[in-house]
Design a protein around this motif. Sequence first.
Motif, PDB file in Angstrom:
ATOM      1  N   MET A   1       0.848  -1.184   0.000  1.00  0.00           N
ATOM      2  CA  MET A   1       0.000   0.000   0.000  1.00  0.00           C
ATOM      3  C   MET A   1       0.891   1.244   0.000  1.00  0.00           C
ATOM      4  O   MET A   1       1.866   1.314   0.739  1.00  0.00           O
ATOM      5  N   SER A   2       0.577   2.238  -0.834  1.00  0.00           N
ATOM      6  CA  SER A   2       1.368   3.455  -0.896  1.00  0.00           C
ATOM      7  C   SER A   2       1.190   4.266   0.382  1.00  0.00           C
ATOM      8  O   SER A   2       0.255   4.056   1.163  1.00  0.00           O
ATOM      9  N   ASP A   3       2.111   5.250   0.590  1.00  0.00           N
ATOM     10  CA  ASP A   3       2.006   6.095   1.772  1.00  0.00           C
ATOM     11  C   ASP A   3       0.692   6.870   1.787  1.00  0.00           C
ATOM     12  O   ASP A   3       0.060   7.023   2.838  1.00  0.00           O
ATOM     13  N   ALA A   4       0.271   7.374   0.621  1.00  0.00           N
ATOM     14  CA  ALA A   4      -0.984   8.118   0.548  1.00  0.00           C
ATOM     15  C   ALA A   4      -2.168   7.225   0.899  1.00  0.00           C
ATOM     16  O   ALA A   4      -3.101   7.644   1.595  1.00  0.00           O
ATOM     17  N   ALA A   5      -2.132   5.974   0.437  1.00  0.00           N
ATOM     18  CA  ALA A   5      -3.209   5.041   0.757  1.00  0.00           C
ATOM     19  C   ALA A   5      -3.192   4.681   2.235  1.00  0.00           C
ATOM     20  O   ALA A   5      -4.245   4.552   2.872  1.00  0.00           O
ATOM     21  N   GLU A   6      -1.983   4.513   2.805  1.00  0.00           N
ATOM     22  CA  GLU A   6      -1.869   4.235   4.234  1.00  0.00           C
ATOM     23  C   GLU A   6      -2.411   5.404   5.055  1.00  0.00           C
ATOM     24  O   GLU A   6      -3.097   5.213   6.070  1.00  0.00           O
ATOM     25  N   LEU A   7      -2.108   6.620   4.614  1.00  0.00           N
ATOM     26  CA  LEU A   7      -2.619   7.807   5.288  1.00  0.00           C
ATOM     27  C   LEU A   7      -4.145   7.809   5.269  1.00  0.00           C
ATOM     28  O   LEU A   7      -4.795   8.053   6.294  1.00  0.00           O
ATOM     29  N   GLY A   8      -4.725   7.537   4.101  1.00  0.00           N
ATOM     30  CA  GLY A   8      -6.176   7.514   3.994  1.00  0.00           C
ATOM     31  C   GLY A   8      -6.803   6.445   4.864  1.00  0.00           C
ATOM     32  O   GLY A   8      -7.830   6.672   5.517  1.00  0.00           O
ATOM     33  N   ALA A   9      -6.192   5.262   4.897  1.00  0.00           N
ATOM     34  CA  ALA A   9      -6.724   4.168   5.716  1.00  0.00           C
ATOM     35  C   ALA A   9      -6.639   4.512   7.199  1.00  0.00           C
ATOM     36  O   ALA A   9      -7.548   4.182   7.976  1.00  0.00           O
ATOM     37  N   PHE A  10      -5.555   5.170   7.594  1.00  0.00           N
ATOM     38  CA  PHE A  10      -5.408   5.573   8.994  1.00  0.00           C
ATOM     39  C   PHE A  10      -6.472   6.594   9.376  1.00  0.00           C
ATOM     40  O   PHE A  10      -7.114   6.481  10.438  1.00  0.00           O
ATOM     41  N   LEU A  11      -6.680   7.601   8.537  1.00  0.00           N
ATOM     42  CA  LEU A  11      -7.706   8.603   8.816  1.00  0.00           C
ATOM     43  C   LEU A  11      -9.086   7.967   8.933  1.00  0.00           C
ATOM     44  O   LEU A  11      -9.860   8.285   9.848  1.00  0.00           O
ATOM     45  N   LYS A  12      -9.391   7.060   8.033  1.00  0.00           N
ATOM     46  CA  LYS A  12     -10.695   6.397   8.055  1.00  0.00           C
ATOM     47  C   LYS A  12     -10.877   5.577   9.325  1.00  0.00           C
ATOM     48  O   LYS A  12     -11.944   5.596   9.952  1.00  0.00           O
ATOM     49  N   ALA A  13      -9.824   4.847   9.725  1.00  0.00           N
ATOM     50  CA  ALA A  13      -9.906   4.019  10.931  1.00  0.00           C
ATOM     51  C   ALA A  13     -10.081   4.864  12.182  1.00  0.00           C
ATOM     52  O   ALA A  13     -10.875   4.532  13.071  1.00  0.00           O
ATOM     53  N   ARG A  14      -9.345   5.963  12.263  1.00  0.00           N
ATOM     54  CA  ARG A  14      -9.452   6.820  13.449  1.00  0.00           C
ATOM     55  C   ARG A  14     -10.792   7.558  13.466  1.00  0.00           C
ATOM     56  O   ARG A  14     -11.357   7.808  14.532  1.00  0.00           O
ATOM     57  N   ARG A  15     -11.297   7.923  12.298  1.00  0.00           N
ATOM     58  CA  ARG A  15     -12.629   8.558  12.230  1.00  0.00           C
ATOM     59  C   ARG A  15     -13.702   7.589  12.723  1.00  0.00           C
ATOM     60  O   ARG A  15     -14.618   7.966  13.465  1.00  0.00           O
ATOM     61  N   ALA A  16     -13.577   6.324  12.332  1.00  0.00           N
ATOM     62  CA  ALA A  16     -14.558   5.317  12.744  1.00  0.00           C
ATOM     63  C   ALA A  16     -14.490   5.041  14.238  1.00  0.00           C
ATOM     64  O   ALA A  16     -15.477   4.605  14.840  1.00  0.00           O
ATOM     65  N   ALA A  17     -13.326   5.307  14.854  1.00  0.00           N
ATOM     66  CA  ALA A  17     -13.154   5.009  16.277  1.00  0.00           C
ATOM     67  C   ALA A  17     -13.735   6.097  17.178  1.00  0.00           C
ATOM     68  O   ALA A  17     -13.876   5.888  18.385  1.00  0.00           O
ATOM     69  N   LEU A  18     -14.074   7.245  16.614  1.00  0.00           N
ATOM     70  CA  LEU A  18     -14.611   8.336  17.425  1.00  0.00           C
ATOM     71  C   LEU A  18     -16.090   8.118  17.717  1.00  0.00           C
ATOM     72  O   LEU A  18     -16.853   7.688  16.851  1.00  0.00           O
ATOM     73  N   ASP A  19     -16.494   8.474  18.936  1.00  0.00           N
ATOM     74  CA  ASP A  19     -17.901   8.418  19.325  1.00  0.00           C
ATOM     75  C   ASP A  19     -18.500   9.819  19.169  1.00  0.00           C
ATOM     76  O   ASP A  19     -18.059  10.752  19.850  1.00  0.00           O
ATOM     77  N   PRO A  20     -19.479   9.994  18.278  1.00  0.00           N
ATOM     78  CA  PRO A  20     -20.052  11.341  18.081  1.00  0.00           C
ATOM     79  C   PRO A  20     -20.544  11.974  19.366  1.00  0.00           C
ATOM     80  O   PRO A  20     -20.425  13.186  19.551  1.00  0.00           O
ATOM     81  N   ALA A  21     -21.081  11.161  20.283  1.00  0.00           N
ATOM     82  CA  ALA A  21     -21.600  11.708  21.535  1.00  0.00           C
ATOM     83  C   ALA A  21     -20.500  12.352  22.362  1.00  0.00           C
ATOM     84  O   ALA A  21     -20.719  13.357  23.046  1.00  0.00           O
ATOM     85  N   ASP A  22     -19.277  11.787  22.299  1.00  0.00           N
ATOM     86  CA  ASP A  22     -18.160  12.344  23.062  1.00  0.00           C
ATOM     87  C   ASP A  22     -17.728  13.707  22.540  1.00  0.00           C
ATOM     88  O   ASP A  22     -17.049  14.454  23.239  1.00  0.00           O
ATOM     89  N   LEU A  23     -18.093  14.007  21.307  1.00  0.00           N
ATOM     90  CA  LEU A  23     -17.707  15.287  20.700  1.00  0.00           C
ATOM     91  C   LEU A  23     -18.795  16.336  20.837  1.00  0.00           C
ATOM     92  O   LEU A  23     -18.714  17.416  20.254  1.00  0.00           O
ATOM     93  N   GLY A  24     -19.850  16.007  21.578  1.00  0.00           N
ATOM     94  CA  GLY A  24     -20.908  16.975  21.817  1.00  0.00           C
ATOM     95  C   GLY A  24     -21.879  17.150  20.676  1.00  0.00           C
ATOM     96  O   GLY A  24     -22.600  18.155  20.627  1.00  0.00           O
ATOM     97  N   LEU A  25     -21.932  16.202  19.748  1.00  0.00           N
ATOM     98  CA  LEU A  25     -22.889  16.309  18.651  1.00  0.00           C
ATOM     99  C   LEU A  25     -24.300  16.061  19.183  1.00  0.00           C
ATOM    100  O   LEU A  25     -24.490  15.294  20.132  1.00  0.00           O
ATOM    101  N   PRO A  26     -25.304  16.694  18.593  1.00  0.00           N
ATOM    102  CA  PRO A  26     -26.678  16.521  19.068  1.00  0.00           C
ATOM    103  C   PRO A  26     -27.094  15.057  19.082  1.00  0.00           C
ATOM    104  O   PRO A  26     -26.658  14.267  18.246  1.00  0.00           O
ATOM    105  N   ALA A  27     -27.938  14.717  20.034  1.00  0.00           N
ATOM    106  CA  ALA A  27     -28.359  13.324  20.185  1.00  0.00           C
ATOM    107  C   ALA A  27     -28.991  12.781  18.916  1.00  0.00           C
ATOM    108  O   ALA A  27     -28.877  11.600  18.605  1.00  0.00           O
ATOM    109  N   GLY A  28     -29.661  13.637  18.164  1.00  0.00           N
ATOM    110  CA  GLY A  28     -30.355  13.167  16.966  1.00  0.00           C
ATOM    111  C   GLY A  28     -29.437  12.657  15.881  1.00  0.00           C
ATOM    112  O   GLY A  28     -29.856  11.914  14.999  1.00  0.00           O
ATOM    113  N   VAL A  29     -28.138  13.044  15.933  1.00  0.00           N
ATOM    114  CA  VAL A  29     -27.234  12.599  14.876  1.00  0.00           C
ATOM    115  C   VAL A  29     -26.275  11.518  15.353  1.00  0.00           C
ATOM    116  O   VAL A  29     -25.394  11.102  14.629  1.00  0.00           O
TER     117      VAL A  29
END
Length: 283
Positions: A1-29
């Motif tokens: 996998m290229s560095d750019a692809a690795e970067l994209g995969a890392f961003l996607k994985a870390r984005r998926a690991a975040l809990d929207p509620a922990d970031l103060g997003l409205p309950a409806g979303v």
Amino acid sequence: MSDAAELGAFLKARRAALDPADLGLPAGVTHRRVKGLRREELAQLAGISVDYYTRLEQGRAKNVSDAILDALARALRLDAGEEAYLHNLAAPKRREQPAPQRIRPELQQLLDAIQAPAFVFGRYLEVLAWNALGGAVAFDFGNLEERNIARLSFLGDRGKALYPEWDAVSREVVANLRAESGRHPGDPELARLVDELSRASAEFRELWAEHAVREKAQGWKMLANPVVGELRLRYETLRLPDDPDQGLVIYHAEPGSESERALGLLASWVAEAPLTRANVKPS
């Protein structure tokens, strides 16, 4: 996998690991079928356009500025090791094929003088040197041809036999190796190691796909020692200033604990046999 692809995969994985509620997003979303933040939500938190962030995840963006990387690190709540990995992937430092690693004789002398289990690891979690107690407490490095921590952990049954808390240790080893890959992007030797482990171990393959990153620093380990039984030891890692690819790891037990007594017993059993010096630089 290229560095750019690795970067994209890392961003996607870390984005998926975040809990929207922990970031103060409205309950409806926060009720959604897909885990984590949506691309547009993360882009908004980082202050960049959705189109640009999408190109980053798809591996199509080049020459990403430090300011954008810093903004993404804040939005993704990355720790210091993860942020360093992000910057390394985005702006890799190309270099010649590195020479085989060896340690200075003075460092081996220091290891021998330390009255605690200790070893030095180098690139790709390769153990370069150790003291007698360091070999006795875990893998018997002096009697092994293979001294790569990742291989020892995932190939065969040594890792599961040594570590009662295998699930936690296996995740840590993979995250340590992922951090190594950020320091050496595009390194063919590292790519071969990851490919070998991925083909041989489904556990490694699944953990590698999570893109977790952790620098080998400090923590606790439970060890099932064949001589004195279970040991609960703390470890500290010190990176060497003249070669940041090398790290000195020292284990110690809690004062007054059963593990401290067992470690003392193990030390008394350690033979004074000469250590293997194959990796030591000549004076």
